[in-house]
Design a protein around this motif. Structure first.
Motif, PDB file in Angstrom:
ATOM      1  N   VAL A 164      -1.710   6.561  10.884  1.00 18.88           N
ATOM      2  CA  VAL A 164      -0.816   6.473   9.716  1.00 18.88           C
ATOM      3  C   VAL A 164      -0.327   7.875   9.350  1.00 18.88           C
ATOM      4  N   THR A 178       2.144   2.014   6.670  1.00 19.70           N
ATOM      5  CA  THR A 178       1.063   1.669   5.732  1.00 19.70           C
ATOM      6  C   THR A 178       1.199   0.215   5.286  1.00 19.70           C
ATOM      7  N   LEU A 182      -2.228  -1.487   6.715  1.00 16.35           N
ATOM      8  CA  LEU A 182      -3.362  -1.361   5.782  1.00 16.35           C
ATOM      9  C   LEU A 182      -3.877  -2.726   5.304  1.00 16.35           C
ATOM     10  N   VAL A 204      -5.861   6.770   3.685  1.00 19.72           N
ATOM     11  CA  VAL A 204      -4.451   6.475   4.002  1.00 19.72           C
ATOM     12  C   VAL A 204      -3.554   6.944   2.850  1.00 19.72           C
TER      13      VAL A 204
END
Lengths: 574, 47
Positions: A164, A178, A182, A204
């Motif tokens: 990321v 993301t 995620l 992240v």
């Protein structure tokens, strides 16, 4: 027999490497590929602008800082070539890795479609290499997210965070990747502990800081020119309209970077075939990636598709101009990245499924070969450096000379470049449109025109920039005011003439060549105060960099130790 | 007679200069560098 099998196993990798060369080999000759937003120079310095503190909103952040750091290790020319080769290689190998469980046929077709997607060719011609790097690492990030979800391994979590971070060279890449990976990694049902999931979310989020913090502390935070929403909306590439254009992953706003093959009737027909194959491949995709990953990927892809198609509407313009941060989304074609990769993966699986239905082996092989070759044959203008549109060029020696004269010994002051236009066309670069290279060439902050002039059916439109110093200079030039007092007030000590213009009255020439003229602004200069929140931004960047370097070292260490253990186990075996 | 030739010439030249300047045919700024923001390069085209 064994060597034949080894060759068969290596074929997908060899195909990806061959395709990469077919796309990019002409870019490897000496020189820099300079096209629209893609500008590399021999040596970029670590200036405040590289951290998003140069005056304008942070757009190429932290991309410029990372390039400047990497150019401490290698020359800019080599770095650009590594990046241009890495984009197709990483996306191709990523698709092979992501779909490894689906067999060689599916994964190699998917890799081909991912590497040759119109999204890639249009963004490459626009010069958005950092966004394409985000696109390229997405299959790897999806794989790591899936692994983290299934096994909860800290190493997979770490790998995900690093991927990321690579995607986060630009804000859009950061947000897109993301949003896609995620939730897959941490949504309920994941095997990882709550603490591990929170750690991944926090790490992240930290990768966002290098572009998010300078955006928040900028005086124009959240502002975006309404003209941009309309100008940068998705554009239909033919009579078939926005939906088919977007499903084909084309539709970038700039008609000048659209390959001719995208405007032919074959383009929507190929799109329809690919969509049919992708629908056929959705069932195997569910099996390979699991329900959560497949469904969430589809949701994000469809959301991007809807947003891109809606980008020409008044509602979208309101959103982009009114919601803080939504200006990031004004170039709506960028949002098609998850869709482009989803279609490639699912269509690859669809082709393999179709081939399995063909009764004889020769026929099945023919289906795969056709699926591999047709994308090449139907768009020859994206191969070999976009059909010749991308070619390296050498900067005139005058650039090095000016850079040398602006070293620390030359005294203080920033630089302004005239004529007042942010883009250039040079005869030594075959008159290709390119971003002004001065801010990346010169060893001090350089103010350039940051308004974007775009030809539209309604005439020339200017999307205004956001650097207050550029705005003041633009206004003074428009009013034909004497520039020298203003430049002194703005802390600008140098004027670079790069085109058909002369030094403003009172500026003293210090270097004159056919290509560039450098002049010194006389008199005392006002000190330029550091940008708001500069200390905070630098501290956050240093911490993020330290974290990423530590994470990378940990991954490398684990891999090396794993390799040593495997070798030891082999030697101990009888 | 000689005394009015000077003012007549001055008046004619003045009228020519004023008329020419008001129609943009001539300018008093020929020694000043041209404006530096004349040429521009567009970023792209949506047409």
């Amino acid at each position: 027999m064994a060597s034949g099998r080894r060759l068969r196993d290596a074929l997908p990798a060899l195909w990806v490497i061959g395709l990469t060369l077919l796309l990019s080999a002409p870019l490897l000759t000496p020189g820099f590929v300079l096209h629209y937003d893609m500008v590399f120079t021999p040596r970029q310095d670590l200036l405040p602008g590289a951290f998003g503190l140069g005056g304008g909103l942070p757009r190429a952040v932290p991309q410029d800082a990372v390039v400047a750091l990497l150019e401490l290790l290698m020359p800019g020319m080599l770095l650009q070539k590594v990046i241009l080769l890495a984009i197709p290689l990483i996306s191709g190998f990523g698709m092979l890795r992501l779909l490894a469980g689906a067999g060689r046929r599916a994964s190699v077709v998917a890799a081909t479609l991912a590497m040759l997607a119109p999204y890639v060719s249009e963004r490459m011609l626009q010069g958005h290499w950092a966004l394409l790097l985000a696109y390229a690492v997405t299959p790897w990030a999806l794989h790591s997210a899936g692994q983290f979800r299934r096994h909860g391994s800290a190493l997979d979590g770490l790998r995900l965070v690093l991927l990321v971070a690579v995607a986060g060279l630009t804000p859009t890449g950061s947000v897109l990747v993301t949003a896609l990976v995620l939730p897959i990694a941490v949504a309920p049902g994941a095997m990882a502990s709550v603490r591990a999931r929170i750690a991944v979310i926090a790490a992240v989020s930290a990768t966002w800081l290098p572009w998010l913090l300078p955006a928040l502390v900028h005086p124009n935070a959240g502002a975006s020119d309404g003209a941009g929403a309309e100008v940068f909306a998705l554009r239909s590439e033919g009579a078939w309209g926005l939906l088919l254009t977007a499903l084909g992953t084309g539709g970038i706003w700039n008609a000048e970077v659209v390959p001719v093959s995208r405007t032919l009737l074959i383009a929507p027909l190929v799109t329809l075939v690919l969509i049919a194959l992708a629908i056929l491949g959705m069932k195997p995709l569910l099996r390979v990636l699991g329900r959560t990953a497949t469904i969430w990927w589809s949701v994000v892809a469809i959301a991007g598709l809807v947003a891109a198609i809606a980008s020409g509407t008044a509602l979208w313009a309101w959103l982009v101009t009114s919601v803080p941060g939504a200006g990031l989304l004004r170039d709506a074609h960028k949002l098609l990245a998850p869709l482009a990769l989803l279609i490639a993966a699912a269509a690859g699986l669809g082709v393999a499924r179709l081939a399995r239905r063909v009764p004889d082996a020769t026929g099945a092989g023919a289906v795969i070969v056709a699926a591999l070759l047709l994308p090449l044959l139907l768009q020859p203008d994206v191969l070999w450096g976009a059909g010749g549109r991308l070619r390296p060029a050498e900067y005139p020696i005058a650039w090095s000379a000016v850079r040398e004269r602006l070293g620390p010994q030359a005294g203080g002051g920033d630089v302004v470049v005239l004529p007042w236009t942010g883009f250039r066309r040079y005869p030594w670069n075959d008159d290709r449109t390119m971003l002004d290279p001065a801010p990346r060439w010169l060893p001090r902050t350089t103010v350039v025109a940051d308004g974007l002039l775009v030809n539209t059916p309604n005439g020339l439109v200017e999307v205004s920039g956001d650097d207050p110093r550029a705005a003041a200079i633009g206004a003074a030039l428009a009013a034909d005011d004497n520039l020298v007092p203003l430049l002194q007030d703005l802390g600008i000590g140098w004027v670079l003439i790069d085109g058909p213009a002369t030094l403003p009255t009172g500026v003293i020439p210090t270097y004159v060549s056919p290509e560039l003229v450098l002049g010194r602004v006389p008199g005392p200069l006002a000190a330029v105060p550091p940008a708001d929140g500069a200390g905070l931004v630098y501290a956050a960047d240093a911490l993020v960099l330290l974290g990423l370097l530590t994470g990378t070292s940990a991954l490398v260490l684990v891999r090396v130790r794993g390799g040593i253990r495997r070798r030891s186990a082999k030697t101990l075996l009888p | 007679m000689v005394n009015i030739i000077g003012p007549v010439i001055a008046a004619v030249v003045g009228v020519v200069l004023a008329g020419g300047a008001s129609f943009g045919v001539i300018a008093s700024q020929t020694a000043v560098p041209p404006t530096v923001d004349a040429p521009y390069v567009v970023y792209g085209s949506t047409e």
